[in-house]
Design a protein around this motif. Structure first.
Motif, mmCIF file in Angstrom:
data_model
loop_
_atom_site.group_PDB
_atom_site.id
_atom_site.type_symbol
_atom_site.label_atom_id
_atom_site.label_comp_id
_atom_site.label_asym_id
_atom_site.label_seq_id
_atom_site.Cartn_x
_atom_site.Cartn_y
_atom_site.Cartn_z
ATOM 1 N N GLY A 268 -8.724 16.286 2.272
ATOM 2 C CA GLY A 268 -9.954 15.490 2.237
ATOM 3 C C GLY A 268 -9.902 14.451 1.124
ATOM 4 N N VAL A 269 -9.404 14.870 -0.025
ATOM 5 C CA VAL A 269 -9.280 13.942 -1.162
ATOM 6 C C VAL A 269 -8.294 12.828 -0.822
ATOM 7 C CG1 VAL A 269 -8.388 13.765 -3.519
ATOM 8 C CG2 VAL A 269 -9.962 15.608 -2.932
ATOM 9 N N ILE A 270 -7.184 13.185 -0.210
ATOM 10 C CA ILE A 270 -6.166 12.184 0.149
ATOM 11 C C ILE A 270 -6.743 11.161 1.118
ATOM 12 C CG2 ILE A 270 -4.006 11.841 1.436
ATOM 13 C CD1 ILE A 270 -3.012 14.491 0.204
ATOM 14 N N ILE A 271 -7.468 11.636 2.123
ATOM 15 C CA ILE A 271 -8.038 10.723 3.113
ATOM 16 C C ILE A 271 -9.010 9.765 2.444
ATOM 17 C CG2 ILE A 271 -9.488 10.541 5.180
ATOM 18 C CD1 ILE A 271 -8.347 13.249 6.061
ATOM 19 N N ASN A 272 -9.869 10.309 1.574
ATOM 20 C CA ASN A 272 -10.840 9.443 0.895
ATOM 21 C C ASN A 272 -10.160 8.440 -0.020
ATOM 22 O OD1 ASN A 272 -13.774 10.023 1.485
ATOM 23 N ND2 ASN A 272 -12.911 12.069 1.322
ATOM 24 N N GLN A 273 -9.114 8.858 -0.696
ATOM 25 C CA GLN A 273 -8.381 7.922 -1.568
ATOM 26 C C GLN A 273 -7.715 6.830 -0.732
ATOM 27 O OE1 GLN A 273 -5.883 10.532 -3.951
ATOM 28 N NE2 GLN A 273 -7.287 10.327 -5.678
ATOM 29 N N MET A 274 -7.230 7.186 0.437
ATOM 30 C CA MET A 274 -6.595 6.194 1.311
ATOM 31 C C MET A 274 -7.630 5.208 1.841
ATOM 32 S SD MET A 274 -3.805 8.480 3.335
ATOM 33 C CE MET A 274 -3.270 7.178 4.407
ATOM 34 N N VAL A 275 -8.809 5.710 2.154
ATOM 35 C CA VAL A 275 -9.879 4.830 2.620
ATOM 36 C C VAL A 275 -10.270 3.857 1.501
ATOM 37 C CG1 VAL A 275 -12.316 4.788 3.301
ATOM 38 C CG2 VAL A 275 -10.767 6.419 4.357
ATOM 39 N N ASP A 276 -10.390 4.382 0.280
ATOM 40 C CA ASP A 276 -10.722 3.526 -0.870
ATOM 41 C C ASP A 276 -9.629 2.497 -1.109
ATOM 42 O OD1 ASP A 276 -12.243 6.251 -2.791
ATOM 43 O OD2 ASP A 276 -13.033 4.932 -1.221
ATOM 44 N N GLN A 277 -8.395 2.922 -0.962
ATOM 45 C CA GLN A 277 -7.246 2.040 -1.142
ATOM 46 C C GLN A 277 -7.301 0.889 -0.129
ATOM 47 O OE1 GLN A 277 -4.702 1.748 -3.095
ATOM 48 N NE2 GLN A 277 -3.191 0.622 -1.927
ATOM 49 N N GLU A 278 -7.659 1.233 1.114
ATOM 50 C CA GLU A 278 -7.762 0.240 2.185
ATOM 51 C C GLU A 278 -8.874 -0.763 1.866
ATOM 52 O OE1 GLU A 278 -5.441 0.734 4.537
ATOM 53 O OE2 GLU A 278 -6.000 -0.984 5.751
ATOM 54 N N SER B 3 0.820 -1.199 0.000
ATOM 55 C CA SER B 3 0.000 0.000 0.000
ATOM 56 C C SER B 3 0.861 1.259 0.000
ATOM 57 C CB SER B 3 -0.913 0.011 1.218
ATOM 58 O OG SER B 3 -0.156 -0.070 2.396
ATOM 59 N N VAL B 4 2.024 1.243 0.653
ATOM 60 C CA VAL B 4 2.870 2.436 0.720
ATOM 61 C C VAL B 4 3.375 2.793 -0.672
ATOM 62 C CG1 VAL B 4 4.986 3.430 1.634
ATOM 63 C CG2 VAL B 4 3.566 2.018 3.102
ATOM 64 N N ALA B 5 3.830 1.787 -1.407
ATOM 65 C CA ALA B 5 4.343 2.037 -2.761
ATOM 66 C C ALA B 5 3.231 2.604 -3.640
ATOM 67 C CB ALA B 5 4.890 0.742 -3.350
ATOM 68 N N LYS B 6 2.024 2.050 -3.486
ATOM 69 C CA LYS B 6 0.906 2.522 -4.289
ATOM 70 C C LYS B 6 0.535 3.952 -3.903
ATOM 71 C CE LYS B 6 -3.196 0.713 -6.440
ATOM 72 N NZ LYS B 6 -4.076 -0.450 -6.590
ATOM 73 N N LEU B 7 0.563 4.230 -2.597
ATOM 74 C CA LEU B 7 0.240 5.580 -2.139
ATOM 75 C C LEU B 7 1.255 6.581 -2.680
ATOM 76 C CD1 LEU B 7 -0.782 4.846 1.547
ATOM 77 C CD2 LEU B 7 -2.279 5.758 -0.211
ATOM 78 N N LYS B 8 2.513 6.182 -2.771
ATOM 79 C CA LYS B 8 3.557 7.083 -3.284
ATOM 80 C C LYS B 8 3.337 7.417 -4.752
ATOM 81 C CE LYS B 8 7.331 6.527 -0.071
ATOM 82 N NZ LYS B 8 8.567 5.865 0.320
ATOM 83 N N THR B 9 2.736 6.488 -5.475
ATOM 84 C CA THR B 9 2.441 6.803 -6.884
ATOM 85 C C THR B 9 1.196 7.689 -6.967
ATOM 86 O OG1 THR B 9 1.127 4.794 -7.126
ATOM 87 C CG2 THR B 9 3.449 4.663 -7.757
ATOM 88 N N MET B 10 0.301 7.541 -5.982
ATOM 89 C CA MET B 10 -0.930 8.348 -5.994
ATOM 90 C C MET B 10 -0.645 9.786 -5.561
ATOM 91 S SD MET B 10 -3.401 5.484 -4.298
ATOM 92 C CE MET B 10 -4.751 6.521 -3.827
#
Lengths: 75, 230
Positions: free
Chosen positions: B210-220, B32-39
């Motif tokens: 807010g967008v980052i938090i929602n994207q992280m929730v979706d990622q989870e 997830s960290v690697a994916k978040l870094k690309t996001m």
């Protein structure tokens, strides 16, 4: 009359001196508390420039102690 | 203007059970960290007056797990310090007017000197306490958790955490000309954790956060459906 006035003024100044020194002692304890809290917070969260906060809090304590010593000597 | 972001419905338990049975549930090391870094690209800086940074390199907190990475580091916008800084600057200039007050002017020189340096000491202490309140009031988002460190005053601090997967609602609020001009506002995060609500007050770029938090929730959520666990 002048002697009585002088005696009165000296005693008021003495009381004032005691109050100032007491206040500064209490403030020095507050400065120590601040230093402890900064140490605790920098342990909880490690940040890039938190050494500056430690430096500021140590400087604050040193300043408080310096003012206390000056007040004891000067007053 | 209040913007409300709603999470997609949770994946049903049937899908999760199917993934378990098929053996898709396997351990991956922090994919997830690697994916978040690309996001989210690395942005902001992590200096003394930093109030917004993604993937800050030198930031760690006490209960941080191995491999857990800080995605977003937030503090209140620097502009919130302006009122007390102005007050401190004004207070520093006041001793020059002390001699206008007869009780002070009548004191011996030694007493006047001590009172003046005491004044500067108290002003310094006040400024330091206020700066500490801003500096240690931190909001952290990792790839797994939300961490809210509230430094209320010298004698009281509170640390609250919640998992990203427990986030239910994210409300972004930025009102008034001042907040709009300087691009700061507040975010309220409703969770299903022990702490039901987190509030990130006066943070910069609240819409982006807010967008980052929602994207992280979706990622989870996506990781759960695909059967990846940490």
């Amino acid at each position: 009359m002048e002697i009585i006035t002088l005696a009165e003024s000296i005693s008021i100044l003495s009381i004032f001196k005691v109050l100032i020194i007491t206040l500064l002692v209490v403030y020095a304890m507050f400065a120590v508390l601040m230093l402890i809290q900064v140490g605790s917070m920098t342990r909880a969260v490690n940040l890039k420039d938190d050494y500056l906060m430690k430096l500021l809090s140590v400087g604050h304590l040193v300043f408080a102690l310096l003012v206390l010593i000056i007040s004891i000597v000067v007053l | 203007m209040v913007e409300i972001y709603r999470r997609k419905p949770k994946a049903n338990s049937k899908e999760l059970d199917e993934n378990k049975e098929s053996g898709k549930m396997k351990k991956h090391g922090r994919v997830s960290v690697a994916k978040l870094k690309t996001m989210f690209k690395r942005s902001g800086y992590d200096g003394l007056f930093s109030c917004y940074a993604t993937f800050p390199p030198n930031t760690y907190f006490k209960d941080q797990e191995e491999g857990e990475e800080v995605v977003l580091f937030l503090r209140q916008h620097v502009i919130v310090m302006v009122p007390w800084v102005a007050m401190v600057l004004l207070a520093l200039s006041i001793p020059s007017a002390f001699k206008l007050f007869p009780p002070f002017a009548g004191l011996p020189g030694g007493y006047q000197f001590v009172i003046v340096i005491m004044w500067y000491l108290f002003v310094f202490g006040y400024a330091l306490a206020r700066f500490m309140g801003w500096f240690f009031n931190i909001y952290i988002l990792t790839d797994e958790r939300i961490v809210d460190i509230d430094f209320i005053n010298i004698l009281y601090r509170k640390v609250s955490t919640a998992k990203i997967e427990d986030v239910q609602d994210v409300n972004v609020e930025s009102s008034g000309a001042f907040q709009t001009f300087f691009d700061f506002g507040s975010i309220r995060i409703q969770t299903a954790a022990e702490v039901p609500e987190f509030e990130f007050v006066n943070i910069p770029k609240p819409d982006k956060v807010g967008v980052i938090i929602n994207q992280m929730v979706d990622q989870e959520e996506q990781e759960k459906i695909e059967g990846r666990v940490k």
